[in-house]
Design an enzyme around this catalytic site. Structure first.
Site, short mmCIF file in Angstrom:
data_model
loop_
_atom_site.label_atom_id
_atom_site.label_comp_id
_atom_site.label_asym_id
_atom_site.label_seq_id
_atom_site.Cartn_x
_atom_site.Cartn_y
_atom_site.Cartn_z
N TYR A 74 9.43 -7.21 -0.41
CA TYR A 74 8.77 -5.98 -0.88
C TYR A 74 9.33 -5.54 -2.22
O TYR A 74 10.40 -5.97 -2.63
CB TYR A 74 8.77 -4.90 0.20
CG TYR A 74 10.05 -4.15 0.54
CD1 TYR A 74 10.66 -3.28 -0.36
CD2 TYR A 74 10.59 -4.26 1.81
CE1 TYR A 74 11.79 -2.57 0.00
CE2 TYR A 74 11.72 -3.54 2.18
CZ TYR A 74 12.33 -2.68 1.26
OH TYR A 74 13.43 -1.97 1.61
N ASP A 97 -0.37 -5.25 3.37
CA ASP A 97 0.77 -4.66 4.08
C ASP A 97 0.67 -3.14 4.03
O ASP A 97 0.56 -2.55 2.96
CB ASP A 97 2.08 -5.09 3.39
CG ASP A 97 3.28 -4.40 4.02
OD1 ASP A 97 3.71 -4.86 5.10
OD2 ASP A 97 3.77 -3.39 3.47
N GLN A 139 10.75 -8.19 6.73
CA GLN A 139 10.29 -7.70 5.42
C GLN A 139 11.44 -6.94 4.76
O GLN A 139 11.95 -5.96 5.32
CB GLN A 139 9.08 -6.78 5.61
CG GLN A 139 8.49 -6.37 4.27
CD GLN A 139 7.25 -5.50 4.41
OE1 GLN A 139 7.23 -4.35 3.99
NE2 GLN A 139 6.21 -6.04 5.01
N THR A 181 0.81 -1.24 0.00
CA THR A 181 0.00 0.00 0.00
C THR A 181 0.83 1.28 0.00
O THR A 181 0.31 2.35 0.31
CB THR A 181 -0.94 0.05 1.23
OG1 THR A 181 -0.14 0.04 2.41
CG2 THR A 181 -1.92 -1.09 1.26
N TRP A 182 2.11 1.18 -0.33
CA TRP A 182 2.90 2.41 -0.40
C TRP A 182 2.38 3.26 -1.55
O TRP A 182 2.07 2.71 -2.60
CB TRP A 182 4.38 2.07 -0.61
CG TRP A 182 5.31 3.21 -0.32
CD1 TRP A 182 5.01 4.36 0.32
CD2 TRP A 182 6.70 3.28 -0.66
NE1 TRP A 182 6.13 5.16 0.41
CE2 TRP A 182 7.18 4.52 -0.18
CE3 TRP A 182 7.60 2.42 -1.32
CZ2 TRP A 182 8.50 4.92 -0.35
CZ3 TRP A 182 8.91 2.82 -1.47
CH2 TRP A 182 9.35 4.06 -0.99
N TYR A 232 3.09 5.44 5.63
CA TYR A 232 2.54 5.66 4.29
C TYR A 232 1.43 6.71 4.33
O TYR A 232 0.42 6.55 5.02
CB TYR A 232 2.00 4.35 3.67
CG TYR A 232 3.03 3.24 3.56
CD1 TYR A 232 4.41 3.51 3.61
CD2 TYR A 232 2.64 1.92 3.42
CE1 TYR A 232 5.35 2.49 3.52
CE2 TYR A 232 3.58 0.89 3.33
CZ TYR A 232 4.93 1.19 3.39
OH TYR A 232 5.85 0.18 3.31
P1 NAP Z 1 6.22 -2.70 -6.35
O1 NAP Z 1 5.12 -3.50 -5.79
O2 NAP Z 1 7.47 -3.37 -6.82
O3 NAP Z 1 5.72 -1.80 -7.57
C1 NAP Z 1 4.55 -1.03 -7.53
C2 NAP Z 1 4.37 -0.42 -8.92
O4 NAP Z 1 4.18 -1.48 -9.87
C3 NAP Z 1 3.16 0.47 -9.01
O5 NAP Z 1 3.51 1.54 -9.85
C4 NAP Z 1 2.10 -0.39 -9.71
O6 NAP Z 1 1.23 0.38 -10.51
C5 NAP Z 1 2.97 -1.27 -10.58
N1 NAP Z 1 2.36 -2.59 -10.86
C6 NAP Z 1 1.68 -3.36 -9.98
N2 NAP Z 1 1.28 -4.50 -10.57
C7 NAP Z 1 1.74 -4.44 -11.84
C8 NAP Z 1 1.64 -5.32 -12.95
N3 NAP Z 1 1.00 -6.49 -12.86
N4 NAP Z 1 2.21 -4.94 -14.13
C9 NAP Z 1 2.86 -3.76 -14.24
N5 NAP Z 1 2.99 -2.88 -13.21
C10 NAP Z 1 2.43 -3.22 -12.03
O7 NAP Z 1 6.71 -1.56 -5.33
P2 NAP Z 1 6.40 -1.14 -3.83
O8 NAP Z 1 5.07 -0.50 -3.74
O9 NAP Z 1 7.59 -0.40 -3.37
O10 NAP Z 1 6.44 -2.52 -3.01
C11 NAP Z 1 5.30 -3.25 -2.64
C12 NAP Z 1 4.91 -3.00 -1.20
O11 NAP Z 1 5.94 -3.40 -0.32
C13 NAP Z 1 4.68 -1.53 -0.83
O12 NAP Z 1 3.50 -1.03 -1.37
C14 NAP Z 1 4.75 -1.62 0.65
O13 NAP Z 1 3.55 -2.13 1.19
C15 NAP Z 1 5.91 -2.59 0.84
N6 NAP Z 1 7.21 -1.91 0.99
C16 NAP Z 1 7.85 -2.02 2.20
C17 NAP Z 1 9.05 -1.37 2.39
C18 NAP Z 1 9.73 -1.51 3.72
O14 NAP Z 1 10.69 -0.75 3.98
N7 NAP Z 1 9.33 -2.42 4.57
C19 NAP Z 1 9.65 -0.63 1.37
C20 NAP Z 1 9.00 -0.56 0.13
C21 NAP Z 1 7.79 -1.23 -0.03
P3 NAP Z 1 -0.30 0.76 -10.06
O15 NAP Z 1 -0.25 1.12 -8.61
O16 NAP Z 1 -0.64 1.89 -10.95
O17 NAP Z 1 -1.17 -0.44 -10.29
#
Ligand code: NAP
Length: 266
Positions: A180, A37, A152, A8-9, A42
């Protein structure tokens, strides 16, 4: 914990309407991605509020993960942060509560707060995030350290350092590794091998990248998608199995680092 969840970032920041964002999460829940998550960080709590909307009427079905900011993670501050998160999420318990990254407050106090929250029924499990092998080992030696249920970390096809030491260490102790940014926030290089494996499966490169992340037991992936087309694509990966030939092809294009690398963070 289900292996495929939702991140949900960037949710709750006004990039889309709150209803659209909650609907996307609910669509994911309907399609089996029943782990969500989030974090107090966020959108300054805004993402937790959207998750609260998405949870309405179906809290029992969903595994809710949120995180305390390191600057709040004192013994008392952790309990207070959890209570604020519970209010925003409009629930009475968290399924997993994580320390977002290692900070300057002593970890003993954070772990003590986690134990207290668990004893009070406010959290079911606790864990850490962005902890490298040495930090995990140090945590393990502290009171409450053996209760850590998850770490994570950044893990995807082009960020494989965790496979060298962190992942086996966690697997030996049955600590879940939550991967993540499985798409490297949309920047994952789409090499020829990835496109080839995708076409063999009639899938997209993103789907293959996600399936690859999920190939190992004990790994949970939390892709973030606000676009309903992405949500559907990601949910469909739940049934996708990569063959040994696919994995070998991807291994050549995205090799494991030859030596240990510091834990990467986004
Ligand atoms: P991610 O999931 O690698 O990438 C998200 C991006 O990918 C968004 O722009 C999304 O677009 C796009 N996307 C999603 N599904 C897709 C698909 N099937 N085809 C093409 N593009 C796609 O990056 P993230 O948000 O950094 O990581 C996921 C989650 O991990 C976060 O949201 C958060 O909850 C967690 N996180 C945790 C930490 C930590 O420090 N613990 C750090 C970073 C992230 P749309 O949104 O437009 O669909």
């Amino acid at each position: 914990m289900t292996a495929l969840g939702q991140g949900t970032w960037r949710i709750g920041e006004g990039l889309r309407t709150r209803k659209e964002e909650a609907d996307a999460l609910r669509l994911g829940f309907d399609l089996g991605m029943t782990l969500v998550d989030t974090a107090e960080m966020y959108a300054d709590g805004g993402a937790e509020e959207v998750v609260g909307d998405a949870l309405a009427g179906r809290r029992e079905e969903i595994f809710v993960v949120t995180k305390v900011l390191p600057q709040n993670a004192t013994r008392r501050g952790t309990v207070e942060a959890a209570e604020r998160s519970l209010r925003r999420l409009r629930t009475t318990w968290l399924d997993l509560y994580l320390l977002h990254w290692p900070g300057s407050h002593p970890l003993e106090g954070t772990l003590e707060a986690f134990e207290r929250l668990r004893a009070d029924g406010k959290i079911r499990h606790y864990g850490l995030s962005n902890f490298d092998p040495e930090e995990m080992q140090a945590a393990d030696r502290l009171p409450g350290g053996k209760g850590v249920a998850a770490n994570q970390v950044l893990y995807n096809l082009c960020r494989r350092g965790v496979e060298r030491r962190l992942l086996p260490w966690c697997a030996d102790r049955r600590i879940a590794l939550m991967a993540y940014s499985p798409f490297d926030q949309g920047r994952l290089p789409q090499r020829e091998a990835l496109r080839k494996v995708a076409s063999l499966h009639g899938a997209t490169p993103s789907q293959v990248a996600l399936a690859w992340t999920l190939r190992l037991d004990g790994v949970v992936a939390i892709p973030k998608a606000a676009d309903p087309r992405h949500v559907r694509e990601n949910a469909a990966v739940g049934g996708m199995v990569l063959t040994p030939e696919d994995l070998a092809e991807l291994e050549r294009a995205y090799p494991l680092p030859k030596r240990d690398v510091p834990l990467e963070m986004l």
